[in-house]
Design a protein around this motif. Sequence first.
Motif: not given
Lengths: 254, 88
Positions: A48, A52-55, A57, A75, A84-86, B35
């Motif tokens: 990722h 981050g390890w987010d939606e 990815y 992750d 949350t990822p952020d 973001t």
Amino acid sequence: MWNSFRTDSHLGITAEITTYSAGGGDHIHAYVSRPKGDGPFPGVVAIHHMPGWDEFYQEFSERLARHGYAVIAPDLYCRFGHGTPDDVAAKVRSQGGVHDDSVVADCAAALTWLQAQPWCSGKVGIIGSCSGGRHATLTASKVPGFSALVDLWGGGVIMEPDQITPARPVAPIDLTADLSAPILGIFGNDDRSPTAEQVDQHEAELAKHGKEYEFHRYDGAGHGFFYYHTPMYRQEQAMDGWAKVLDFFGRKLG
Amino acid sequence: MCTNISESAAIKGAGKGPAGWFALNQATVGFDHATHSEAEHALLLDFTNYDLGTDARVAVELDLTSGRALLEQLKATIEAAEATGLHG
């Protein structure tokens, strides 16, 4: 190629968050997606990006799975906590970023994990974008066993001395001699990290060491042009870039 | 691009998140991938207390012009506050 499946095929994938034994024996989360069935499927470690390890990815991994790959997306921020990822990415940023050694160890373990699965063919590629492109290049230069590397606009493959930090102590370009996989590079010519000049430098270093590489550069695109959830998205370049990725993995992992 | 530009400092104060007010103990100011902003990059201001959890965070994204304006506002306000003798 995208959207070229047979309409009478039985396409299906499974995708879920699980854990695996990563660097240092730590059990960290990973998103594992793969075609349904016994396989064996070629594998991909998906790294990722800094946000981050987010939606994104998860969906990125699912696209690869839909095209026949067993994908593990670790992750890499797992040890920093959860949210949350952020929120998690902000915490990682506040602590100077995830350490390169941690990433390399987690990706090496992901390779081992994939190759131990009965549904994996044993041929495994590695791909990442943004910081993940740098991490993918770094990992494939330090860990043998990958059959293909895809660097999507990895910033920081070339680093000025003032960009070296405790978490990022090495410029991956300095490890080019040890790179053990053919590399596909996808870049936007308007990107500022890597700049077009840095992409030239990277290409020259690969040529100098006799490495197998394919670099594609796109006009009208900057950084992150696959990111359909951001203003950076460039439809024409992204779809062509995805075609290049799927073609490359098809040739190297098939 | 990932700039990796980030500075953190210990702070004392309070912030309000979705669950209400909580004590703050760290501020991180960065300039990197946004973001939520329209821009590719933004000033990233995070006021946090990770002792309370990863979500104990008040996040703000600003463009550089807004950041400079905020800096001037902070400077002017702090100077005016100090002139009152009410601080400390």
